[in-house]
Design a protein around this motif. Structure first.
Motif, PDB file in Angstrom:
ATOM      1  N   ALA A  57       0.837  -1.209   0.000  1.00 24.58           N
ATOM      2  CA  ALA A  57       0.000   0.000   0.000  1.00 24.58           C
ATOM      3  C   ALA A  57       0.865   1.250   0.000  1.00 24.58           C
ATOM      4  O   ALA A  57       0.538   2.258  -0.667  1.00 24.58           O
ATOM      5  N   THR A  58       1.923   1.222   0.749  1.00 23.34           N
ATOM      6  CA  THR A  58       2.831   2.363   0.768  1.00 23.34           C
ATOM      7  C   THR A  58       3.426   2.583  -0.613  1.00 23.34           C
ATOM      8  O   THR A  58       3.553   3.737  -1.094  1.00 23.34           O
ATOM      9  N   GLN A 117       3.328   5.868  -5.469  1.00 24.49           N
ATOM     10  CA  GLN A 117       3.162   5.975  -6.929  1.00 24.49           C
ATOM     11  C   GLN A 117       1.992   6.901  -7.283  1.00 24.49           C
ATOM     12  O   GLN A 117       2.091   7.759  -8.181  1.00 24.49           O
ATOM     13  N   ALA A 118       0.885   6.768  -6.556  1.00 26.06           N
ATOM     14  CA  ALA A 118      -0.294   7.616  -6.825  1.00 26.06           C
ATOM     15  C   ALA A 118      -0.008   9.070  -6.476  1.00 26.06           C
ATOM     16  O   ALA A 118      -0.431  10.011  -7.192  1.00 26.06           O
ATOM     17  N   GLU A 119       0.724   9.272  -5.390  1.00 27.47           N
ATOM     18  CA  GLU A 119       1.070  10.631  -4.995  1.00 27.47           C
ATOM     19  C   GLU A 119       1.980  11.275  -6.036  1.00 27.47           C
ATOM     20  O   GLU A 119       1.842  12.480  -6.372  1.00 27.47           O
ATOM     21  N   SER A 120       2.878  10.489  -6.569  1.00 25.73           N
ATOM     22  CA  SER A 120       3.770  11.023  -7.604  1.00 25.73           C
ATOM     23  C   SER A 120       2.974  11.450  -8.837  1.00 25.73           C
ATOM     24  O   SER A 120       3.214  12.514  -9.434  1.00 25.73           O
ATOM     25  N   GLU A 125      -3.114   2.928   2.960  1.00 31.64           N
ATOM     26  CA  GLU A 125      -1.818   2.842   3.661  1.00 31.64           C
ATOM     27  C   GLU A 125      -1.989   3.132   5.145  1.00 31.64           C
ATOM     28  O   GLU A 125      -1.438   2.439   6.002  1.00 31.64           O
ATOM     29  N   ARG A 126      -2.774   4.178   5.443  1.00 31.63           N
ATOM     30  CA  ARG A 126      -2.965   4.529   6.839  1.00 31.63           C
ATOM     31  C   ARG A 126      -3.688   3.423   7.611  1.00 31.63           C
ATOM     32  O   ARG A 126      -3.336   3.111   8.757  1.00 31.63           O
TER      33      ARG A 126
END
Length: 734
Positions: free
Chosen positions: A278-279, A284-287, A373-374
């Protein structure tokens, strides 16, 4: 010829102890003495040997014939492996030799044991059997004898008739049995070999049975321990809330701790892996989102790469090109121009909406990955705490688990060995093989007439030798010249042979006769008998009468007279005077007359027919010769004689029972002791010497007279030179 030269020149400063002067007798074996001893006891030796052989013959004839037969077996070394995977016996060909010898000796001791004899007795059914007792020469037990006594008697007879022989450096053991019945002997010998093999196998089976019983007990105890340890493990897991998986229970690390020991730890591993994924997705999604968020919509690669946006951009470009073309030919209010402008506006709006949708999708994907992730991180943190708490409980669980695992391995090993032992029990190979079986003998082994006669001969010879030795030790008779030093402790001055004609005077008249030569040698010995040379005053005596004392005195005096010395021969035997009779003179005066008067010595002197030799006869026989010799007058007479003569020889009476010779021995310069050869005595010789030595005289030595060399051993004739003048042996005896 007869001079014992190793005595010459010895100083006799301590009179009376010849043994101290001349040292102890030689201890080396003298063959001549032994031969003479055998010859002197020949009839005794033959009688003892004949008696022993006769007894051996009688015993042989009275003995019951016995038969002995033998069986042979081979005993191999053995190494017992009761708990092994293979057969429980294996041949040891390269073992220690000392251990091998000890093993073989142990096996022979088992053959001689009472236990094996009892097995043989039970196998042949000879306990209480009268035929067996009769075959062994024993009385059968009477009726009513207890079974234990009959068993002990049968076993005793078996053990007494058994012989076991193990040659050196061999594994072949010979089992022999002796009996008066040949069939019984063969049966018992073969039974011993068979029962020995059976007893070895029985001992192996018994030891295996003991091992199986022991293993069974250990297996039961191990099973109980395994059950208890597993029950304790499960109880602890239940109370601690530990759920173990099958894979986790069977796996273990090198340190012995279980891998993934519970569901909690397995969940932690899975969630931790999902959180990591998940991290990665969130990053990747944040990028992607960051690349879309900070640039215009249509400047973002993410938006342009979208197929819908890409198609709208292419359509808008086509419409724009068509619109530009219409504007070039038409006015702005031309319907086609207006239609294309309207369509271009719609496409532009759609393109903006599509680009916005792409941006929104990237943002939604980022937010979703962040949320996932959280959540996973929170769950991992929660499971970490649960796992750490569970690990504290796992320590005790690991101890219980290792104990259970150890008990399980021990149980499995014991179970496997127990199954193996049950499979091989009773099929062990024997380390004993029969080489030859005993056969019925055709002839008896005992009694052996030749053997018994040889034993009788040996025992008879030994007994005869012992008897001869004992008699010789208690007998002081002088048979050979060597006895003089060995038994008397006196130096040997000379050896005088026995006269063959019966008249010593005739022998002495011949200067070449053996007797004359013997006295010439004696004279030479006397010349060097003291440190000063020839003693001037010497006494000639003997232990008993008729030993040749008078003859020796006369021969000694005559010998020195022939040398040119003035010699006086005094006959001091005033009880049985022999000098006057021997030389053939008849006088009324003599030593006794001088002792009872103060007449000068010359008044009683008698001249002889030879030059330089004169006699002093004994004179009339006085009532008490000892009292006359005890006076000072005898010393005066001797001093007067020493002044007139070079040599004075005194012929004294024998010592035993008389005091004359011991009294006079203290007055002379030396004493010559005359000993008759081969005369039977019972201690008289040593007793006489003891009496003589009490006066501490100077002992010149001994003269052996009447010696027959052929009777003592023919080698004496050659040694003393008697055969030089063709000495003839005394064929009539003496």
């Amino acid at each position: 010829m007869l001079i014992d030269s190793h005595h010459h020149g010895l100083g006799l400063g301590q009179p009376g102890d010849g043994a101290a002067l001349f040292g102890p007798p030689r201890s080396n074996i003298d063959i001549r003495y032994f031969v003479s001893l055998v010859r002197s006891h020949l009839w005794l030796i033959l009688g003892v040997i004949a008696t022993a052989m006769t007894l051996a013959l009688v015993v042989t004839l009275l003995q019951t014939p016995r038969y002995t037969t033998y069986s042979t077996i081979q005993i191999n070394d053995q190494s017992a492996r009761v708990l092994g995977d293979k057969d429980d016996s294996s041949d040891m060909t390269g073992g220690n030799s000392w251990d091998t010898d000890r093993f073989l000796n142990t096996q022979t001791d088992i053959l001689r044991s009472r236990g094996l004899a009892l097995r043989v007795a039970q196998s042949l059914k000879i306990i209480g059997n009268p035929n067996f007792f009769k075959a062994q020469g024993a009385e059968p037990p009477p009726a009513g004898t207890s079974a234990e006594i009959q068993r002990n008697q049968a076993v005793g007879l078996l053990m007494s008739g058994l012989t076991v022989d193990l040659p050196r450096d061999s594994r072949i053991v010979t089992i022999g049995f002796r009996s008066t019945d040949k069939t019984t002997a063969a049966q018992v010998a073969n039974a011993y070999a068979s029962e020995f093999i059976q007893s070895n196998l029985q001992r192996k089976f018994d030891s295996s049975s003991y091992a199986r019983t022991f293993l069974s007990q250990q297996l039961d105890e191990s099973r109980q321990k395994l059950e208890a340890s597993e029950r304790a493990l499960n109880d602890y897991a239940r109370s601690a809330g530990l759920i173990r998986t099958q894979a986790a229970s069977s796996g273990s690390t090198d340190s012995g701790a279980p891998q993934g020991s519970s569901v909690t730890s397995a969940s932690l591993i899975q969630l931790n892996a999902a959180a990591n994924d998940a991290t990665a997705r969130r990053i990747q999604a944040e990028s992607r989102w960051r690349s879309v968020e900070k640039v215009p919509l249509l400047a973002s690669t993410e938006v342009i790469a979208n197929p819908s946006v890409s198609a709208l951009i292419s359509r808008r470009a086509e419409l724009q090109a068509a619109l530009d073309q219409d504007r070039a030919t038409h006015l702005s209010d031309y319907p086609s121009v207006r239609a294309r402008e309207s369509e271009l506006a719609a496409i532009t709006q759609q393109l903006g909406q599509a680009a916005q949708n792409v941006r929104n999708a990237v943002r939604s994907e980022y937010q979703s990955a962040l949320s996932a992730e959280r959540q996973l991180t929170a769950q991992v943190s929660q499971l970490k705490g649960a796992t750490l708490s569970e690990q504290d409980k796992t320590v005790q669980y690991g101890l219980l688990n290792r104990e259970a695992e150890t008990n399980r391995q021990l149980y499995d090993g014991l179970l496997e060995r127990y199954k193996t032992l049950n499979a091989v029990a009773g099929v062990s190979l024997s380390n004993v093989n029969i080489i030859d079986r005993a056969e019925t003998p055709s002839s008896p082994s005992s009694p052996n007439l030749l053997k018994n006669l040889l034993i009788g001969l040996v025992l008879g010879a030994g007994l005869a030798g012992l008897t001869m030795f004992v008699r010789d030790q208690f007998d002081d008779s002088i048979r050979v010249p060597e006895d003089v030093e060995a038994k008397l402790g006196l130096p040997l001055l000379g050896v005088v042979p026995k006269d063959q004609a019966g008249d010593p005077g005739q022998e002495l008249a011949d200067p070449k006769s053996p007797m004359s030569e013997a006295y010439n040698s004696l004279r030479g010995s006397l010349l060097y008998s003291t440190s000063e040379g020839l003693p001037r005053l010497m006494l000639v005596t003997s232990a008993q009468p008729a030993e040749g004392k008078t003859t020796s005195s006369h021969a000694i005096a005559a010998g020195f007279a022939r040398m040119g010395k003035r010699v006086l021969l005094i006959d001091a035997d005033m009880r049985r005077p022999a000098l006057a009779r021997r030389v053939g003179i008849d006088v009324d005066k003599g030593l006794s007359t001088l002792l009872t008067s103060h007449d000068p010595l010359s008044s009683a002197i008698v001249a002889s027919g030879a030059d330089n030799l004169t006699y002093l006869p004994a004179g009339p026989v006085p009532p008490s010769p000892t009292e006359l010799l005890s006076t000072a007058r005898i010393e005066q007479i001797l001093e007067e004689a020493k002044a007139a003569y070079d040599v004075i020889v005194i012929d004294s009476p024998p010592i035993l029972g008389l005091a004359d010779s011991p009294l006079m021995s203290a007055l002379v310069d030396g004493v010559v002791f005359v000993v008759e050869a081969d005369r039977n005595r019972r201690g008289s010789l040593k007793t006489s010497l003891r009496r003589l030595r009490a006066m501490r005289p100077v002992m010149l030595g001994a003269v052996l007279t009447k010696f027959n060399p052929t009777k003592a051993g023919n080698r004496y004739s050659e040694y003393y030179g008697y055969d030089y003048y063709q000495y003839e042996p005394d064929t009539k005896g003496s």
